[in-house]
Design an enzyme around this catalytic site. Sequence first.
Site, PDB file in Angstrom:
ATOM      1  N   GLY A   4       0.847  -1.201   0.000  1.00 18.39           N
ATOM      2  CA  GLY A   4       0.000   0.000   0.000  1.00 18.39           C
ATOM      3  C   GLY A   4       0.873   1.239   0.000  1.00 18.39           C
ATOM      4  O   GLY A   4       1.243   1.739   1.062  1.00 18.39           O
ATOM      5  N   VAL A  47       0.081   7.777   0.255  1.00 17.77           N
ATOM      6  CA  VAL A  47       0.919   8.768   0.960  1.00 17.77           C
ATOM      7  C   VAL A  47       1.446   8.208   2.286  1.00 17.77           C
ATOM      8  O   VAL A  47       2.635   8.295   2.593  1.00 17.77           O
ATOM      9  CB  VAL A  47       0.119  10.071   1.211  1.00 17.77           C
ATOM     10  CG1 VAL A  47       0.973  11.097   1.938  1.00 17.77           C
ATOM     11  CG2 VAL A  47      -0.379  10.639  -0.102  1.00 17.77           C
ATOM     12  N   MET A  48       0.527   7.580   3.069  1.00 25.84           N
ATOM     13  CA  MET A  48       0.936   7.033   4.375  1.00 25.84           C
ATOM     14  C   MET A  48       2.000   5.941   4.207  1.00 25.84           C
ATOM     15  O   MET A  48       3.028   5.949   4.876  1.00 25.84           O
ATOM     16  CB  MET A  48      -0.278   6.427   5.105  1.00 25.84           C
ATOM     17  CG  MET A  48      -1.213   7.411   5.724  1.00 25.84           C
ATOM     18  SD  MET A  48      -0.488   8.291   7.122  1.00 25.84           S
ATOM     19  CE  MET A  48      -0.507   7.043   8.405  1.00 25.84           C
ATOM     20  N   GLY A  49       1.728   5.012   3.286  1.00 31.19           N
ATOM     21  CA  GLY A  49       2.635   3.879   3.080  1.00 31.19           C
ATOM     22  C   GLY A  49       4.000   4.333   2.608  1.00 31.19           C
ATOM     23  O   GLY A  49       5.042   3.876   3.092  1.00 31.19           O
ATOM     24  N   VAL A  56      -3.303  -0.339   3.905  1.00 28.12           N
ATOM     25  CA  VAL A  56      -4.360  -0.262   2.894  1.00 28.12           C
ATOM     26  C   VAL A  56      -5.660   0.084   3.627  1.00 28.12           C
ATOM     27  O   VAL A  56      -5.733  -0.074   4.845  1.00 28.12           O
ATOM     28  CB  VAL A  56      -4.497  -1.611   2.124  1.00 28.12           C
ATOM     29  CG1 VAL A  56      -3.220  -1.935   1.382  1.00 28.12           C
ATOM     30  CG2 VAL A  56      -4.874  -2.770   3.050  1.00 28.12           C
ATOM     31  N   SER A 103      -0.559   6.355  14.440  1.00 32.18           N
ATOM     32  CA  SER A 103      -1.144   7.701  14.469  1.00 32.18           C
ATOM     33  C   SER A 103      -0.115   8.769  14.163  1.00 32.18           C
ATOM     34  O   SER A 103       1.057   8.633  14.496  1.00 32.18           O
ATOM     35  CB  SER A 103      -1.759   7.983  15.843  1.00 32.18           C
ATOM     36  OG  SER A 103      -2.282   9.290  15.851  1.00 32.18           O
ATOM     37  N   GLY A 106      -0.793  10.923  11.114  1.00 36.90           N
ATOM     38  CA  GLY A 106      -1.006  11.409   9.757  1.00 36.90           C
ATOM     39  C   GLY A 106       0.217  11.187   8.882  1.00 36.90           C
ATOM     40  O   GLY A 106       1.142  10.450   9.247  1.00 36.90           O
ATOM     41  N   LYS A 156      -6.043   2.167  19.459  1.00 37.55           N
ATOM     42  CA  LYS A 156      -6.083   3.215  18.422  1.00 37.55           C
ATOM     43  C   LYS A 156      -7.512   3.737  18.240  1.00 37.55           C
ATOM     44  O   LYS A 156      -7.715   4.936  18.030  1.00 37.55           O
ATOM     45  CB  LYS A 156      -5.529   2.679  17.088  1.00 37.55           C
ATOM     46  CG  LYS A 156      -5.598   3.685  15.943  1.00 37.55           C
ATOM     47  CD  LYS A 156      -4.815   4.934  16.246  1.00 37.55           C
ATOM     48  CE  LYS A 156      -4.692   5.991  15.196  1.00 37.55           C
ATOM     49  NZ  LYS A 156      -5.613   6.147  14.124  1.00 37.55           N
ATOM     50  N   HIS A 197      -8.082   6.072  20.988  1.00 34.37           N
ATOM     51  CA  HIS A 197      -7.298   7.276  20.660  1.00 34.37           C
ATOM     52  C   HIS A 197      -8.137   8.186  19.755  1.00 34.37           C
ATOM     53  O   HIS A 197      -8.240   9.391  19.973  1.00 34.37           O
ATOM     54  CB  HIS A 197      -5.991   6.869  19.960  1.00 34.37           C
ATOM     55  CG  HIS A 197      -5.276   7.982  19.267  1.00 34.37           C
ATOM     56  ND1 HIS A 197      -5.704   8.514  18.067  1.00 34.37           N
ATOM     57  CD2 HIS A 197      -4.167   8.695  19.599  1.00 34.37           C
ATOM     58  CE1 HIS A 197      -4.902   9.487  17.696  1.00 34.37           C
ATOM     59  NE2 HIS A 197      -3.960   9.621  18.608  1.00 34.37           N
ATOM     60  N   ASN A 198      -8.744   7.593  18.749  1.00 38.70           N
ATOM     61  CA  ASN A 198      -9.532   8.388  17.807  1.00 38.70           C
ATOM     62  C   ASN A 198     -10.800   8.946  18.445  1.00 38.70           C
ATOM     63  O   ASN A 198     -11.214  10.067  18.132  1.00 38.70           O
ATOM     64  CB  ASN A 198      -9.879   7.555  16.562  1.00 38.70           C
ATOM     65  CG  ASN A 198      -8.704   7.450  15.618  1.00 38.70           C
ATOM     66  OD1 ASN A 198      -7.557   7.565  16.025  1.00 38.70           O
ATOM     67  ND2 ASN A 198      -8.975   7.215  14.345  1.00 38.70           N
ATOM     68  N   GLU A 257      -9.678  11.817  20.208  1.00 40.76           N
ATOM     69  CA  GLU A 257      -9.384  12.824  19.159  1.00 40.76           C
ATOM     70  C   GLU A 257     -10.672  13.563  18.755  1.00 40.76           C
ATOM     71  O   GLU A 257     -10.694  14.800  18.664  1.00 40.76           O
ATOM     72  CB  GLU A 257      -8.758  12.096  17.966  1.00 40.76           C
ATOM     73  CG  GLU A 257      -8.545  12.916  16.711  1.00 40.76           C
ATOM     74  CD  GLU A 257      -8.045  12.024  15.565  1.00 40.76           C
ATOM     75  OE1 GLU A 257      -7.012  11.344  15.737  1.00 40.76           O
ATOM     76  OE2 GLU A 257      -8.690  11.999  14.481  1.00 40.76           O
ATOM     77  N   LYS A 299     -14.833   8.909   9.401  1.00 42.91           N
ATOM     78  CA  LYS A 299     -14.628   7.583   8.809  1.00 42.91           C
ATOM     79  C   LYS A 299     -15.074   6.460   9.737  1.00 42.91           C
ATOM     80  O   LYS A 299     -14.991   5.303   9.372  1.00 42.91           O
ATOM     81  CB  LYS A 299     -13.169   7.411   8.395  1.00 42.91           C
ATOM     82  CG  LYS A 299     -12.831   8.281   7.165  1.00 42.91           C
ATOM     83  CD  LYS A 299     -11.604   7.829   6.428  1.00 42.91           C
ATOM     84  CE  LYS A 299     -10.351   8.361   7.076  1.00 42.91           C
ATOM     85  NZ  LYS A 299     -10.165   9.817   6.900  1.00 42.91           N
ATOM     86  N   ARG A 303     -39.505   2.225  37.850  1.00 42.96           N
ATOM     87  CA  ARG A 303     -39.417   0.887  37.228  1.00 42.96           C
ATOM     88  C   ARG A 303     -40.207  -0.134  38.038  1.00 42.96           C
ATOM     89  O   ARG A 303     -40.880  -1.002  37.513  1.00 42.96           O
ATOM     90  CB  ARG A 303     -37.956   0.446  37.110  1.00 42.96           C
ATOM     91  CG  ARG A 303     -37.146   1.266  36.098  1.00 42.96           C
ATOM     92  CD  ARG A 303     -35.688   0.825  36.060  1.00 42.96           C
ATOM     93  NE  ARG A 303     -35.529  -0.495  35.490  1.00 42.96           N
ATOM     94  CZ  ARG A 303     -35.106  -1.568  36.148  1.00 42.96           C
ATOM     95  NH1 ARG A 303     -34.792  -1.474  37.426  1.00 42.96           N
ATOM     96  NH2 ARG A 303     -35.007  -2.728  35.547  1.00 42.96           N
TER      97      ARG A 303
HETATM   98  C1  6PG Z   1      -4.426   9.502  13.344  1.00 47.16           C
HETATM   99  C2  6PG Z   1      -5.837   9.801  12.907  1.00 47.16           C
HETATM  100  C3  6PG Z   1      -6.257   9.046  11.690  1.00 47.16           C
HETATM  101  C4  6PG Z   1      -7.713   9.296  11.265  1.00 47.16           C
HETATM  102  C5  6PG Z   1      -8.063  10.715  10.994  1.00 47.16           C
HETATM  103  C6  6PG Z   1      -9.402  10.938  10.337  1.00 47.16           C
HETATM  104  O1  6PG Z   1      -4.304   9.073  14.480  1.00 47.16           O
HETATM  105  O2  6PG Z   1      -3.473   9.701  12.581  1.00 47.16           O
HETATM  106  O3  6PG Z   1      -6.723   9.436  13.930  1.00 47.16           O
HETATM  107  O4  6PG Z   1      -6.108   7.685  11.977  1.00 47.16           O
HETATM  108  O5  6PG Z   1      -7.943   8.587  10.110  1.00 47.16           O
HETATM  109  O6  6PG Z   1      -8.024  11.439  12.152  1.00 47.16           O
HETATM  110  O7  6PG Z   1     -10.473  10.447  11.057  1.00 47.16           O
HETATM  111  P1  6PG Z   1     -11.952  10.903  10.682  1.00 47.16           P
HETATM  112  O8  6PG Z   1     -12.026  10.944   9.189  1.00 47.16           O
HETATM  113  O9  6PG Z   1     -12.880   9.867  11.254  1.00 47.16           O
HETATM  114  O10 6PG Z   1     -12.137  12.257  11.284  1.00 47.16           O
END
Ligand code: 6PG
Length: 465
Positions: free
Chosen positions: A12, A15-17, A76, A130, A132, A184, A187-188, A191, A262, A444
């Site tokens: 994959g 960009v990330m890969g 991916v 994590s 980006g 993770k 974490h999100n 976030e 997402k 109740r």
């Molecule tokens: C990270 C981020 C990443 C995530 C984006 C977008 O830790 O680098 O959490 O994994 O994909 O933050 O998330 P949303 O599209 O759900 O806002």
Amino acid sequence: MSKGSYDFGLVGLGVMGRNFILNVTDNGFSAFGLDTDPEKVAALKQEGEGKPVDGTIDKKAFIENLSAPRKIMLLVPAGGPVDAVIEDLLPLLDEGDLIIDGGNSFFTDTDRRGDYLNEKGIYFIGSGVSGGAKGARFGPSIMPGGDQKAYELVKPIFEAVSAKVNGEPCVDYMGTKSAGNYVKMVHNGIEYGLMQLISEAYTVLKTGLGLSNEQLHETFTKWNQGKLKSFLVEITSEIFTKMDDKTGKHLVDLILDKAKQKGTGKWTSQNAMDLGIPVPTIDVSVSMREISALKDDRVAAEKLYESPAIPSVGLTVEDVEDALYFAFIITYAQGMTQLVAASKEYGYGCNLEVISKIWRGGCIIRAGLLEEMRKAFSKNNDLSSLLLDEGFASELNANAGAMRRVVGYSVAGGIPASGLSASLSYFDSYRSGRLPLNLIQAQRDHFGSHTYERVDMEGIFHTEW
Ligand code: 6PG
């Protein structure tokens, strides 16, 4: 480099890969990439010129170039593509090879894949990554879970490429099975909460106190030098200076107010409900993204309802800073409590001190506060909530007054601030030795003979009301 000698494989090359594989090669390891898109392979070769890196569209060539046991990371999209790549590679792998899924996979998918591959003698790690694109290139926070023996295979590479805080790598073993993806996911969720809270602080400062974009930039820059020091506050300060090259106006004011998602925040909320763990700040941040999507309805409703006048009370920028800090603590506390519960429920064996440690750098929710959390969990790794830690209790007590002023101001002025309100309500409920839910038990029992317990004697009771 000769065949069969590359240390690390990556599938994959988006960009990330691409960024991750270049990071690997910058840190003393050789790496080989695979992608079905020849342009992505070409981009890797070009960016990696002079480095011990190569790529191909041919899966056989990819496998042949990796040293044994093979360490293959997948970056991916979560879901079907992960299963498809696994099926594709499986016939070419040897016993003892390792597949690492570095995407935001749903944790039960990771458990399923782990069982399936382990039966075939292949190791599997589900790992959160994590930070980006920039993090992937220069140091992400990495959250691997699964078989600890499998993690040992890739540990030297992950430690080398991860972000460092005071020389300590922002990667460690998270626990068994899907622990890495679960950590993770939470974490999100955190976030989502922090981002919602920052957006509410922004609207209080802008709509309420009338700060301009320049003043917002200055305010967030200052906040980032104090107790709110964090990646998200830092990038927020930068956002207010960005001018649109098409119109010359501030770009932030031209961006449509519909926030996409997402799914990881929603999963956090959904699973918290399954575990019976309240995470209301995270819940409302998911709901707010959903409300934001109702743009047409909101525009129509705006014409139907009056907006109250902004209160004339002397709310200060410092009050908003204190309130945001208060709500940040509450949000992390909710996520950490969910992790404690999930670790017990799923048998992950998570160590909250370790999680706080690897979140101090590289990841999206990195913040000065994480060092304090690490200390709290090092004193007591079984802490069920950060709200029960003395240090955090004194921080919350010190900032509760400002929190109440900001929430009161928002409510009176009709400024939507559901993340701040939910955080304060969570705090007020959590610190209440007695809640009015005795009445719910009475109701109740009244309508459904559901029984109740008493404060003054043991047993289960029912009353003919
Ligand atoms: C990270 C981020 C990443 C995530 C984006 C977008 O830790 O680098 O959490 O994994 O994909 O933050 O998330 P949303 O599209 O759900 O806002």
